[in-house]
Design a protein around this motif. Structure first.
Motif, PDB file in Angstrom:
ATOM      1  N   TYR A 293      41.245  26.126  32.304  1.00  0.00           N
ATOM      2  CA  TYR A 293      42.159  27.282  32.371  1.00  0.00           C
ATOM      3  C   TYR A 293      41.347  28.570  32.442  1.00  0.00           C
ATOM      4  CZ  TYR A 293      46.460  29.904  31.007  1.00  0.00           C
ATOM      5  OH  TYR A 293      47.547  30.745  30.954  1.00  0.00           O
ATOM      6  N   ARG A 294      40.309  28.664  31.634  1.00  0.00           N
ATOM      7  CA  ARG A 294      39.499  29.880  31.591  1.00  0.00           C
ATOM      8  C   ARG A 294      38.850  30.150  32.947  1.00  0.00           C
ATOM      9  NH1 ARG A 294      36.750  28.683  27.317  1.00  0.00           N
ATOM     10  NH2 ARG A 294      34.855  27.938  28.344  1.00  0.00           N
ATOM     11  N   LYS A 295      38.349  29.103  33.599  1.00  0.00           N
ATOM     12  CA  LYS A 295      37.724  29.276  34.908  1.00  0.00           C
ATOM     13  C   LYS A 295      38.752  29.698  35.949  1.00  0.00           C
ATOM     14  CE  LYS A 295      34.558  26.354  36.151  1.00  0.00           C
ATOM     15  NZ  LYS A 295      33.873  25.115  36.624  1.00  0.00           N
ATOM     16  N   MET A 296      39.924  29.043  35.948  1.00  0.00           N
ATOM     17  CA  MET A 296      40.979  29.411  36.887  1.00  0.00           C
ATOM     18  C   MET A 296      41.405  30.858  36.680  1.00  0.00           C
ATOM     19  SD  MET A 296      44.578  29.890  36.885  1.00  0.00           S
ATOM     20  CE  MET A 296      45.192  28.911  35.514  1.00  0.00           C
ATOM     21  N   ARG A 297      41.602  31.249  35.436  1.00  0.00           N
ATOM     22  CA  ARG A 297      42.024  32.613  35.119  1.00  0.00           C
ATOM     23  C   ARG A 297      40.987  33.632  35.570  1.00  0.00           C
ATOM     24  NH1 ARG A 297      41.005  36.107  30.754  1.00  0.00           N
ATOM     25  NH2 ARG A 297      42.705  37.603  30.366  1.00  0.00           N
ATOM     26  N   ARG A 298      39.721  33.354  35.307  1.00  0.00           N
ATOM     27  CA  ARG A 298      38.654  34.293  35.677  1.00  0.00           C
ATOM     28  C   ARG A 298      38.603  34.487  37.190  1.00  0.00           C
ATOM     29  NH1 ARG A 298      34.810  31.750  33.461  1.00  0.00           N
ATOM     30  NH2 ARG A 298      33.948  30.736  35.304  1.00  0.00           N
ATOM     31  N   ARG A 299      38.697  33.394  37.933  1.00  0.00           N
ATOM     32  CA  ARG A 299      38.638  33.493  39.393  1.00  0.00           C
ATOM     33  C   ARG A 299      39.857  34.224  39.949  1.00  0.00           C
ATOM     34  NH1 ARG A 299      36.697  27.291  40.913  1.00  0.00           N
ATOM     35  NH2 ARG A 299      34.457  27.605  40.573  1.00  0.00           N
ATOM     36  N   LEU A 300      41.015  33.932  39.384  1.00  0.00           N
ATOM     37  CA  LEU A 300      42.241  34.556  39.873  1.00  0.00           C
ATOM     38  C   LEU A 300      42.248  36.055  39.579  1.00  0.00           C
ATOM     39  CD1 LEU A 300      44.932  34.315  41.226  1.00  0.00           C
ATOM     40  CD2 LEU A 300      45.905  33.434  39.101  1.00  0.00           C
ATOM     41  N   LEU A 301      41.841  36.436  38.384  1.00  0.00           N
ATOM     42  CA  LEU A 301      41.798  37.857  38.047  1.00  0.00           C
ATOM     43  C   LEU A 301      40.776  38.606  38.898  1.00  0.00           C
ATOM     44  CD1 LEU A 301      42.124  37.892  34.155  1.00  0.00           C
ATOM     45  CD2 LEU A 301      43.750  38.797  35.816  1.00  0.00           C
ATOM     46  N   ARG A 302      39.689  37.934  39.226  1.00  0.00           N
ATOM     47  CA  ARG A 302      38.665  38.572  40.064  1.00  0.00           C
ATOM     48  C   ARG A 302      39.268  38.977  41.411  1.00  0.00           C
ATOM     49  NH1 ARG A 302      34.369  34.554  40.622  1.00  0.00           N
ATOM     50  NH2 ARG A 302      33.921  35.083  38.456  1.00  0.00           N
ATOM     51  N   VAL A 303      40.136  38.122  41.952  1.00  0.00           N
ATOM     52  CA  VAL A 303      40.785  38.439  43.228  1.00  0.00           C
ATOM     53  C   VAL A 303      41.868  39.503  43.038  1.00  0.00           C
ATOM     54  CG1 VAL A 303      42.152  37.529  45.131  1.00  0.00           C
ATOM     55  CG2 VAL A 303      40.294  36.158  44.171  1.00  0.00           C
ATOM     56  N   LEU A 304      42.737  39.305  42.072  1.00  0.00           N
ATOM     57  CA  LEU A 304      43.875  40.202  41.890  1.00  0.00           C
ATOM     58  C   LEU A 304      43.442  41.624  41.564  1.00  0.00           C
ATOM     59  CD1 LEU A 304      46.408  37.958  39.922  1.00  0.00           C
ATOM     60  CD2 LEU A 304      46.218  38.324  42.384  1.00  0.00           C
ATOM     61  N   HIS A 305      42.362  41.771  40.812  1.00  0.00           N
ATOM     62  CA  HIS A 305      41.913  43.104  40.433  1.00  0.00           C
ATOM     63  C   HIS A 305      41.379  43.908  41.624  1.00  0.00           C
ATOM     64  CE1 HIS A 305      41.405  42.119  35.869  1.00  0.00           C
ATOM     65  NE2 HIS A 305      42.650  42.321  36.229  1.00  0.00           N
ATOM     66  N   GLU A 306      41.157  43.239  42.744  1.00  0.00           N
ATOM     67  CA  GLU A 306      40.716  43.957  43.938  1.00  0.00           C
ATOM     68  C   GLU A 306      41.878  44.668  44.631  1.00  0.00           C
ATOM     69  OE1 GLU A 306      38.709  41.319  46.575  1.00  0.00           O
ATOM     70  OE2 GLU A 306      37.343  40.563  45.033  1.00  0.00           O
ATOM     71  N   TYR A 307      43.112  44.316  44.254  1.00  0.00           N
ATOM     72  CA  TYR A 307      44.284  44.826  44.958  1.00  0.00           C
ATOM     73  C   TYR A 307      45.265  45.416  43.942  1.00  0.00           C
ATOM     74  CZ  TYR A 307      42.214  41.961  48.584  1.00  0.00           C
ATOM     75  OH  TYR A 307      41.330  41.424  49.482  1.00  0.00           O
ATOM     76  N   PRO A 308      45.203  46.700  43.678  1.00  0.00           N
ATOM     77  CA  PRO A 308      46.087  47.322  42.686  1.00  0.00           C
ATOM     78  C   PRO A 308      47.550  47.299  43.138  1.00  0.00           C
ATOM     79  CG  PRO A 308      44.825  48.984  43.860  1.00  0.00           C
ATOM     80  CD  PRO A 308      44.257  47.668  44.263  1.00  0.00           C
ATOM     81  N   ASN A 309      48.429  47.530  42.165  1.00  0.00           N
ATOM     82  CA  ASN A 309      49.879  47.583  42.371  1.00  0.00           C
ATOM     83  C   ASN A 309      50.525  46.229  42.616  1.00  0.00           C
ATOM     84  OD1 ASN A 309      50.150  50.430  42.071  1.00  0.00           O
ATOM     85  ND2 ASN A 309      49.356  50.685  44.151  1.00  0.00           N
ATOM     86  N   LEU A 310      49.787  45.149  42.348  1.00  0.00           N
ATOM     87  CA  LEU A 310      50.374  43.821  42.426  1.00  0.00           C
ATOM     88  C   LEU A 310      51.241  43.553  41.204  1.00  0.00           C
ATOM     89  CD1 LEU A 310      47.312  41.650  43.513  1.00  0.00           C
ATOM     90  CD2 LEU A 310      49.190  42.378  44.956  1.00  0.00           C
ATOM     91  N   ILE A 311      52.137  42.590  41.342  1.00  0.00           N
ATOM     92  CA  ILE A 311      52.888  42.063  40.210  1.00  0.00           C
ATOM     93  C   ILE A 311      52.566  40.576  40.114  1.00  0.00           C
ATOM     94  CG2 ILE A 311      55.168  41.637  39.229  1.00  0.00           C
ATOM     95  CD1 ILE A 311      56.182  44.012  40.916  1.00  0.00           C
ATOM     96  N   TYR A 312      52.082  40.137  38.972  1.00  0.00           N
ATOM     97  CA  TYR A 312      51.848  38.713  38.739  1.00  0.00           C
ATOM     98  C   TYR A 312      52.791  38.264  37.630  1.00  0.00           C
ATOM     99  CZ  TYR A 312      49.787  34.233  37.485  1.00  0.00           C
ATOM    100  OH  TYR A 312      49.609  32.900  37.225  1.00  0.00           O
ATOM    101  N   ALA A 313      53.582  37.227  37.910  1.00  0.00           N
ATOM    102  CA  ALA A 313      54.571  36.742  36.934  1.00  0.00           C
ATOM    103  C   ALA A 313      54.340  35.273  36.637  1.00  0.00           C
ATOM    104  CB  ALA A 313      55.985  36.955  37.464  1.00  0.00           C
ATOM    105  N   ALA A 314      54.494  34.905  35.362  1.00  0.00           N
ATOM    106  CA  ALA A 314      54.295  33.530  34.914  1.00  0.00           C
ATOM    107  C   ALA A 314      55.286  33.202  33.803  1.00  0.00           C
ATOM    108  CB  ALA A 314      52.857  33.343  34.420  1.00  0.00           C
ATOM    109  N   GLY A 315      55.294  31.953  33.392  1.00  0.00           N
ATOM    110  CA  GLY A 315      56.089  31.502  32.249  1.00  0.00           C
ATOM    111  C   GLY A 315      55.152  31.008  31.162  1.00  0.00           C
TER     112      GLY A 315
END
Length: 413
Positions: A293-315
Protein backbone atom coordinates in the motif's frame (compact mmCIF):
# COMPACT_ATOMS: atom_id res chain seq x y z
CA UNK A 1 21.08 -9.27 41.04
CA UNK A 2 18.45 -9.60 43.76
CA UNK A 3 18.42 -5.84 44.17
CA UNK A 4 17.86 -5.33 40.42
CA UNK A 5 15.02 -7.85 40.39
CA UNK A 6 13.37 -6.11 43.32
CA UNK A 7 13.46 -2.82 41.39
CA UNK A 8 11.97 -4.35 38.23
CA UNK A 9 8.30 -3.85 39.26
CA UNK A 10 8.95 -0.17 39.90
CA UNK A 11 10.77 0.19 36.57
CA UNK A 12 7.83 -1.41 34.72
CA UNK A 13 5.31 0.62 36.68
CA UNK A 14 6.61 3.92 35.28
CA UNK A 15 5.85 3.27 31.57
CA UNK A 16 2.59 1.54 32.59
CA UNK A 17 1.53 4.63 34.52
CA UNK A 18 2.52 6.93 31.65
CA UNK A 19 0.59 4.82 29.14
CA UNK A 20 -2.46 4.71 31.43
CA UNK A 21 -2.39 8.48 31.84
CA UNK A 22 -2.06 9.01 28.09
CA UNK A 23 -4.95 6.63 27.35
CA UNK A 24 -7.16 8.33 29.95
CA UNK A 25 -6.41 11.75 28.45
CA UNK A 26 -7.12 10.42 24.93
CA UNK A 27 -10.39 8.87 26.09
CA UNK A 28 -11.58 12.13 27.64
CA UNK A 29 -10.64 14.08 24.52
CA UNK A 30 -12.38 11.58 22.24
CA UNK A 31 -15.57 11.82 24.28
CA UNK A 32 -15.65 15.54 23.52
CA UNK A 33 -15.40 15.30 19.73
CA UNK A 34 -16.39 11.79 18.59
CA UNK A 35 -19.28 11.75 16.10
CA UNK A 36 -19.21 15.55 15.92
CA UNK A 37 -18.21 17.26 12.68
CA UNK A 38 -14.75 18.82 12.76
CA UNK A 39 -13.85 21.75 10.51
CA UNK A 40 -10.36 23.23 10.53
CA UNK A 41 -10.17 26.79 11.95
CA UNK A 42 -9.15 28.13 8.53
CA UNK A 43 -12.52 27.00 7.12
CA UNK A 44 -14.82 27.79 10.02
CA UNK A 45 -16.63 30.38 7.90
CA UNK A 46 -17.82 27.74 5.44
CA UNK A 47 -21.48 28.42 6.25
CA UNK A 48 -21.18 31.92 4.76
CA UNK A 49 -20.26 30.59 1.33
CA UNK A 50 -22.53 28.86 -1.16
CA UNK A 51 -22.90 28.46 -4.93
CA UNK A 52 -24.33 31.33 -6.92
CA UNK A 53 -28.10 30.65 -7.19
CA UNK A 54 -27.97 31.84 -10.78
CA UNK A 55 -25.21 29.39 -11.76
CA UNK A 56 -26.14 26.56 -14.12
CA UNK A 57 -25.37 23.00 -12.99
CA UNK A 58 -23.30 21.06 -15.53
CA UNK A 59 -23.03 17.70 -13.77
CA UNK A 60 -23.30 16.19 -10.32
CA UNK A 61 -21.37 13.21 -8.91
CA UNK A 62 -22.33 11.14 -5.85
CA UNK A 63 -19.34 9.44 -4.20
CA UNK A 64 -20.72 6.51 -2.21
CA UNK A 65 -18.10 4.29 -0.60
CA UNK A 66 -18.39 0.99 1.26
CA UNK A 67 -22.16 0.44 0.88
CA UNK A 68 -21.79 -3.32 1.29
CA UNK A 69 -23.75 -3.63 4.55
CA UNK A 70 -26.96 -1.83 3.49
CA UNK A 71 -30.20 -2.95 5.15
CA UNK A 72 -32.20 -5.20 2.85
CA UNK A 73 -35.66 -4.60 4.38
CA UNK A 74 -36.35 -1.21 2.79
CA UNK A 75 -35.32 0.82 5.85
CA UNK A 76 -31.76 1.74 4.86
CA UNK A 77 -31.21 5.45 5.54
CA UNK A 78 -28.35 5.84 3.05
CA UNK A 79 -30.36 4.36 0.19
CA UNK A 80 -33.24 6.69 1.03
CA UNK A 81 -30.85 9.65 1.03
CA UNK A 82 -29.40 8.46 -2.28
CA UNK A 83 -32.94 8.27 -3.69
CA UNK A 84 -33.43 11.94 -2.73
CA UNK A 85 -30.16 12.81 -4.45
CA UNK A 86 -31.22 10.89 -7.56
CA UNK A 87 -34.55 12.72 -7.71
CA UNK A 88 -32.80 16.07 -7.33
CA UNK A 89 -30.15 15.24 -9.93
CA UNK A 90 -32.09 13.33 -12.62
CA UNK A 91 -30.08 12.35 -15.71
CA UNK A 92 -27.34 15.00 -15.32
CA UNK A 93 -25.41 13.00 -12.78
CA UNK A 94 -23.18 10.03 -12.03
CA UNK A 95 -23.22 7.71 -9.01
CA UNK A 96 -19.83 6.19 -8.24
CA UNK A 97 -19.61 3.27 -5.81
CA UNK A 98 -16.08 3.42 -4.41
CA UNK A 99 -15.76 -0.29 -3.63
CA UNK A 100 -16.57 -2.74 -0.83
CA UNK A 101 -19.95 -3.21 -2.46
CA UNK A 102 -20.75 -6.42 -0.54
CA UNK A 103 -19.69 -7.26 2.99
CA UNK A 104 -18.03 -9.20 4.44
CA UNK A 105 -16.22 -10.96 1.56
CA UNK A 106 -17.79 -9.89 -1.70
CA UNK A 107 -19.94 -12.37 -3.62
CA UNK A 108 -19.00 -15.98 -2.74
CA UNK A 109 -19.65 -18.97 -4.99
CA UNK A 110 -23.32 -20.17 -5.16
CA UNK A 111 -22.58 -23.21 -2.99
CA UNK A 112 -21.01 -21.08 -0.25
CA UNK A 113 -23.07 -20.61 2.94
CA UNK A 114 -22.69 -16.83 2.70
CA UNK A 115 -23.82 -16.53 -0.92
CA UNK A 116 -27.54 -15.96 -0.27
CA UNK A 117 -26.96 -13.10 2.20
CA UNK A 118 -24.38 -11.46 -0.06
CA UNK A 119 -26.64 -11.76 -3.09
CA UNK A 120 -29.51 -10.20 -1.17
CA UNK A 121 -27.38 -7.20 -0.21
CA UNK A 122 -26.11 -6.77 -3.75
CA UNK A 123 -29.63 -7.05 -5.18
CA UNK A 124 -30.84 -4.35 -2.79
CA UNK A 125 -28.03 -2.05 -3.87
CA UNK A 126 -28.50 -2.70 -7.58
CA UNK A 127 -32.25 -2.12 -7.30
CA UNK A 128 -31.59 1.31 -5.79
CA UNK A 129 -29.08 2.14 -8.52
CA UNK A 130 -31.35 0.82 -11.26
CA UNK A 131 -33.91 3.51 -10.48
CA UNK A 132 -31.42 6.25 -11.44
CA UNK A 133 -31.72 7.90 -14.85
CA UNK A 134 -28.07 8.98 -14.84
CA UNK A 135 -24.83 7.02 -15.08
CA UNK A 136 -23.73 4.35 -12.57
CA UNK A 137 -20.10 3.28 -12.09
CA UNK A 138 -18.89 0.62 -9.65
CA UNK A 139 -15.33 0.09 -8.40
CA UNK A 140 -14.06 -2.88 -6.42
CA UNK A 141 -12.56 -2.80 -2.93
CA UNK A 142 -10.58 -5.23 -0.81
CA UNK A 143 -13.74 -6.87 0.56
CA UNK A 144 -14.98 -7.49 -2.99
CA UNK A 145 -11.74 -9.43 -3.54
CA UNK A 146 -12.54 -11.71 -0.55
CA UNK A 147 -10.71 -9.31 1.77
CA UNK A 148 -7.58 -9.53 -0.37
CA UNK A 149 -7.14 -13.30 0.04
CA UNK A 150 -5.36 -15.32 -2.68
CA UNK A 151 -8.66 -16.46 -4.27
CA UNK A 152 -10.06 -12.92 -4.35
CA UNK A 153 -9.79 -12.58 -8.12
CA UNK A 154 -12.51 -15.22 -8.52
CA UNK A 155 -14.78 -13.22 -6.20
CA UNK A 156 -14.14 -10.04 -8.15
CA UNK A 157 -14.97 -11.62 -11.53
CA UNK A 158 -18.10 -13.22 -10.08
CA UNK A 159 -19.35 -9.86 -8.75
CA UNK A 160 -18.54 -8.06 -11.98
CA UNK A 161 -20.46 -10.67 -14.01
CA UNK A 162 -23.39 -10.47 -11.61
CA UNK A 163 -23.61 -6.70 -11.96
CA UNK A 164 -23.40 -6.98 -15.76
CA UNK A 165 -26.31 -9.44 -15.72
CA UNK A 166 -28.58 -7.63 -13.25
CA UNK A 167 -27.74 -3.99 -14.05
CA UNK A 168 -26.34 -4.05 -17.62
CA UNK A 169 -26.39 -0.26 -17.93
CA UNK A 170 -23.83 0.11 -15.14
CA UNK A 171 -20.08 0.20 -15.68
CA UNK A 172 -17.84 -1.97 -13.49
CA UNK A 173 -14.42 -0.33 -13.80
CA UNK A 174 -11.65 -1.01 -14.49
CA UNK A 175 -12.93 -4.17 -16.21
CA UNK A 176 -11.66 -7.64 -15.40
CA UNK A 177 -9.75 -6.66 -12.28
CA UNK A 178 -7.14 -4.74 -14.27
CA UNK A 179 -5.39 -1.78 -12.60
CA UNK A 180 -6.51 0.86 -15.10
CA UNK A 181 -6.54 3.78 -15.51
CA UNK A 182 -9.85 3.95 -17.38
CA UNK A 183 -11.32 7.33 -18.33
CA UNK A 184 -14.93 8.40 -18.71
CA UNK A 185 -16.03 11.73 -20.18
CA UNK A 186 -18.79 12.74 -17.75
CA UNK A 187 -19.61 16.06 -19.39
CA UNK A 188 -17.93 18.69 -21.52
CA UNK A 189 -14.74 19.67 -19.75
CA UNK A 190 -15.21 17.08 -16.98
CA UNK A 191 -13.16 13.87 -16.99
CA UNK A 192 -13.32 10.91 -14.60
CA UNK A 193 -10.31 8.60 -14.20
CA UNK A 194 -10.85 5.25 -12.46
CA UNK A 195 -8.09 3.21 -10.81
CA UNK A 196 -8.27 -0.26 -9.31
CA UNK A 197 -6.05 0.38 -6.30
CA UNK A 198 -6.74 -3.11 -4.92
CA UNK A 199 -4.68 -4.55 -7.77
CA UNK A 200 -1.46 -3.27 -6.17
CA UNK A 201 -2.15 -4.77 -2.72
CA UNK A 202 -3.93 -7.97 -3.76
CA UNK A 203 -2.47 -11.36 -2.87
CA UNK A 204 -2.62 -14.30 -5.26
CA UNK A 205 -3.98 -14.27 -8.81
CA UNK A 206 -4.64 -10.99 -10.61
CA UNK A 207 -4.34 -9.84 -14.23
CA UNK A 208 -0.71 -9.57 -15.25
CA UNK A 209 0.56 -6.01 -15.64
CA UNK A 210 3.74 -4.05 -15.14
CA UNK A 211 3.02 -2.29 -11.80
CA UNK A 212 4.63 0.92 -13.05
CA UNK A 213 2.80 1.11 -16.39
CA UNK A 214 -0.54 2.35 -14.95
CA UNK A 215 1.22 5.36 -13.44
CA UNK A 216 2.81 6.19 -16.80
CA UNK A 217 -0.62 5.97 -18.45
CA UNK A 218 -2.13 8.09 -15.68
CA UNK A 219 0.50 10.79 -16.16
CA UNK A 220 -0.15 10.78 -19.91
CA UNK A 221 -3.92 11.11 -19.38
CA UNK A 222 -3.51 13.95 -16.91
CA UNK A 223 -1.09 15.77 -19.18
CA UNK A 224 -3.38 15.47 -22.21
CA UNK A 225 -6.40 16.72 -20.28
CA UNK A 226 -5.00 19.65 -18.32
CA UNK A 227 -7.74 21.85 -19.77
CA UNK A 228 -10.47 19.77 -18.07
CA UNK A 229 -11.66 19.39 -14.52
CA UNK A 230 -10.50 15.95 -13.45
CA UNK A 231 -11.75 13.55 -10.78
CA UNK A 232 -9.63 10.48 -10.00
CA UNK A 233 -11.25 7.68 -8.01
CA UNK A 234 -9.94 4.54 -6.33
CA UNK A 235 -10.89 2.47 -3.32
CA UNK A 236 -7.89 3.28 -1.12
CA UNK A 237 -7.42 6.76 0.38
CA UNK A 238 -4.15 8.62 0.07
CA UNK A 239 -4.67 10.62 3.27
CA UNK A 240 -6.70 9.47 6.26
CA UNK A 241 -7.17 10.29 9.93
CA UNK A 242 -8.84 6.92 10.57
CA UNK A 243 -8.05 3.25 11.08
CA UNK A 244 -6.26 2.58 7.79
CA UNK A 245 -4.22 5.73 8.32
CA UNK A 246 -2.98 4.37 11.67
CA UNK A 247 -5.41 6.21 13.98
CA UNK A 248 -6.95 4.29 16.90
CA UNK A 249 -9.20 5.07 19.85
CA UNK A 250 -8.14 4.69 23.46
CA UNK A 251 -10.67 1.85 23.71
CA UNK A 252 -8.88 -0.03 20.93
CA UNK A 253 -5.66 0.05 22.93
CA UNK A 254 -7.40 -1.66 25.86
CA UNK A 255 -9.74 -3.84 23.76
CA UNK A 256 -7.67 -4.35 20.58
CA UNK A 257 -9.89 -7.13 19.20
CA UNK A 258 -12.68 -4.58 18.68
CA UNK A 259 -10.77 -3.38 15.60
CA UNK A 260 -11.76 -6.72 14.01
CA UNK A 261 -15.14 -7.27 15.69
CA UNK A 262 -16.84 -4.38 17.45
CA UNK A 263 -18.25 -6.53 20.27
CA UNK A 264 -15.02 -8.36 21.10
CA UNK A 265 -14.54 -6.72 24.50
CA UNK A 266 -11.60 -8.84 25.68
CA UNK A 267 -9.44 -6.56 27.87
CA UNK A 268 -5.75 -6.69 27.00
CA UNK A 269 -4.34 -3.56 28.65
CA UNK A 270 -0.79 -2.54 27.76
CA UNK A 271 -0.27 -5.64 25.58
CA UNK A 272 -3.22 -4.48 23.50
CA UNK A 273 -1.33 -1.32 22.52
CA UNK A 274 1.01 -3.48 20.43
CA UNK A 275 -1.69 -4.10 17.80
CA UNK A 276 -2.36 -0.40 17.08
CA UNK A 277 1.40 0.19 17.08
CA UNK A 278 1.90 -2.66 14.61
CA UNK A 279 -0.83 -1.44 12.27
CA UNK A 280 0.49 2.12 12.42
CA UNK A 281 4.12 1.20 11.70
CA UNK A 282 3.96 -2.08 9.73
CA UNK A 283 0.33 -2.44 8.76
CA UNK A 284 -2.07 -5.13 7.67
CA UNK A 285 -2.47 -5.46 3.89
CA UNK A 286 -5.32 -2.91 3.93
CA UNK A 287 -3.36 -0.26 5.89
CA UNK A 288 -1.33 2.65 4.54
CA UNK A 289 1.69 1.43 6.49
CA UNK A 290 1.81 -1.92 4.67
CA UNK A 291 4.71 -2.03 2.16
CA UNK A 292 2.50 -2.73 -0.90
CA UNK A 293 0.00 0.00 0.00
CA UNK A 294 2.79 2.41 0.92
CA UNK A 295 4.54 1.90 -2.43
CA UNK A 296 1.30 2.31 -4.39
CA UNK A 297 0.42 5.46 -2.44
CA UNK A 298 3.88 6.99 -2.91
CA UNK A 299 3.85 6.40 -6.67
CA UNK A 300 0.31 7.68 -7.08
CA UNK A 301 0.93 10.84 -5.07
CA UNK A 302 4.10 11.50 -7.05
CA UNK A 303 1.98 11.66 -10.21
CA UNK A 304 -1.01 13.51 -8.77
CA UNK A 305 1.10 16.22 -7.16
CA UNK A 306 2.34 17.20 -10.61
CA UNK A 307 -1.17 18.31 -11.58
CA UNK A 308 -2.84 20.77 -9.16
CA UNK A 309 -6.62 21.21 -8.83
CA UNK A 310 -7.31 17.49 -9.09
CA UNK A 311 -9.92 15.75 -6.97
CA UNK A 312 -9.06 12.27 -5.70
CA UNK A 313 -11.89 10.35 -4.00
CA UNK A 314 -11.78 7.02 -2.16
CA UNK A 315 -13.68 4.94 0.39
CA UNK A 316 -12.16 2.23 2.60
CA UNK A 317 -12.33 4.14 5.91
CA UNK A 318 -15.90 4.34 7.22
CA UNK A 319 -16.27 8.08 7.68
CA UNK A 320 -16.19 11.35 5.77
CA UNK A 321 -12.89 13.22 5.40
CA UNK A 322 -11.57 16.08 3.27
CA UNK A 323 -7.92 17.10 2.84
CA UNK A 324 -6.42 19.90 0.77
CA UNK A 325 -2.84 18.98 -0.10
CA UNK A 326 -0.37 20.30 -2.69
CA UNK A 327 -3.08 22.28 -4.46
CA UNK A 328 -5.43 19.30 -4.90
CA UNK A 329 -8.38 17.84 -3.02
CA UNK A 330 -8.48 14.41 -1.37
CA UNK A 331 -11.73 12.86 -0.18
CA UNK A 332 -12.62 9.82 1.91
CA UNK A 333 -16.27 8.95 1.42
CA UNK A 334 -16.53 5.47 2.92
CA UNK A 335 -19.56 5.89 5.20
CA UNK A 336 -22.07 4.22 2.89
CA UNK A 337 -23.21 1.61 5.40
CA UNK A 338 -20.86 1.71 8.42
CA UNK A 339 -19.12 4.27 10.59
CA UNK A 340 -15.82 4.14 12.45
CA UNK A 341 -13.58 6.44 14.46
CA UNK A 342 -11.85 9.32 12.71
CA UNK A 343 -9.43 11.64 14.49
CA UNK A 344 -9.90 15.37 14.19
CA UNK A 345 -7.21 17.86 13.29
CA UNK A 346 -3.88 17.03 11.74
CA UNK A 347 -3.87 17.73 8.00
CA UNK A 348 -7.64 17.34 7.66
CA UNK A 349 -9.91 20.25 6.76
CA UNK A 350 -13.08 18.32 7.61
CA UNK A 351 -13.90 14.96 9.22
CA UNK A 352 -17.09 13.41 10.54
CA UNK A 353 -17.90 9.99 11.95
CA UNK A 354 -21.36 9.69 10.43
CA UNK A 355 -23.09 7.79 7.65
CA UNK A 356 -23.37 9.73 4.43
CA UNK A 357 -21.54 10.58 1.23
CA UNK A 358 -19.97 13.47 -0.62
CA UNK A 359 -21.52 15.08 -3.69
CA UNK A 360 -19.51 17.06 -6.23
CA UNK A 361 -21.49 19.75 -8.05
CA UNK A 362 -19.89 21.03 -11.27
CA UNK A 363 -21.20 24.31 -12.70
CA UNK A 364 -20.88 25.71 -16.20
CA UNK A 365 -19.10 28.80 -14.82
CA UNK A 366 -16.15 26.58 -13.83
CA UNK A 367 -16.94 26.32 -10.13
CA UNK A 368 -16.95 22.98 -8.33
CA UNK A 369 -18.63 22.61 -4.96
CA UNK A 370 -18.16 19.82 -2.45
CA UNK A 371 -21.31 19.01 -0.46
CA UNK A 372 -21.67 16.73 2.55
CA UNK A 373 -24.89 14.70 2.58
CA UNK A 374 -25.90 12.82 5.73
CA UNK A 375 -29.20 11.11 6.64
CA UNK A 376 -31.20 11.00 9.83
CA UNK A 377 -32.58 7.65 11.05
CA UNK A 378 -35.44 7.88 8.55
CA UNK A 379 -33.20 8.69 5.60
CA UNK A 380 -34.10 12.38 5.42
CA UNK A 381 -31.25 14.83 4.74
CA UNK A 382 -29.76 16.40 7.85
CA UNK A 383 -28.59 20.00 7.92
CA UNK A 384 -25.38 20.36 5.95
CA UNK A 385 -22.28 20.20 8.18
CA UNK A 386 -19.69 21.25 5.59
CA UNK A 387 -19.33 22.46 2.03
CA UNK A 388 -16.50 24.07 0.11
CA UNK A 389 -15.76 25.48 -3.30
CA UNK A 390 -12.98 23.36 -4.80
CA UNK A 391 -12.62 25.07 -8.19
CA UNK A 392 -13.17 28.82 -8.51
CA UNK A 393 -13.60 28.89 -12.30
CA UNK A 394 -13.84 29.96 -14.96
CA UNK A 395 -12.36 27.07 -16.91
CA UNK A 396 -10.86 28.00 -20.27
CA UNK A 397 -12.67 26.10 -23.01
CA UNK A 398 -10.58 23.73 -25.10
CA UNK A 399 -11.24 20.75 -27.36
CA UNK A 400 -11.90 17.50 -25.52
CA UNK A 401 -9.18 14.93 -26.10
CA UNK A 402 -10.82 11.56 -26.70
CA UNK A 403 -7.78 9.32 -26.98
CA UNK A 404 -7.67 6.63 -24.30
CA UNK A 405 -11.08 7.78 -23.05
CA UNK A 406 -14.01 5.42 -22.52
CA UNK A 407 -16.91 7.09 -24.36
CA UNK A 408 -20.25 6.71 -22.60
CA UNK A 409 -23.45 7.38 -24.49
CA UNK A 410 -25.69 10.12 -23.14
CA UNK A 411 -28.66 7.79 -22.78
CA UNK A 412 -26.96 5.39 -20.37
CA UNK A 413 -29.19 4.72 -17.39
Amino acid sequence: MATLLSLLPYVLAIPAALLSGWLLLRYLQEREYRRRPYVAPTRNDWLLHQPDPAATLLHRVALLGDPGAVATDGTDAILKLLANWQQETQAEGTIILLGDNVYPTGLPAPEHTGHAAAEKRLNTLLAALGAFSGRVILLSGNHDWNKGRPDGYEYLLRQEAYVAEHLPTAFYLPPGGTPGPVSVQLAEGLLLIVLNTQWWVQQGARPAHDPKEPFRKLRKLLNENRHQRIVVVGHHPLYSNALHGGKFTAKQHVFPLTTVYKRAYVPLPFVGSLLPLYRKLVGAAEDMAHPRYRKMRRRLLRVLHEYPNLIYAAGHDHNLQYFERSGSHFLVSGAGSKTAFVQKGGQATFVHEHTGFFSLDFYTNGETWLRTLEPDADGQPLAEVFRQRLHPGPVVAAPIITANVLQVSADVR
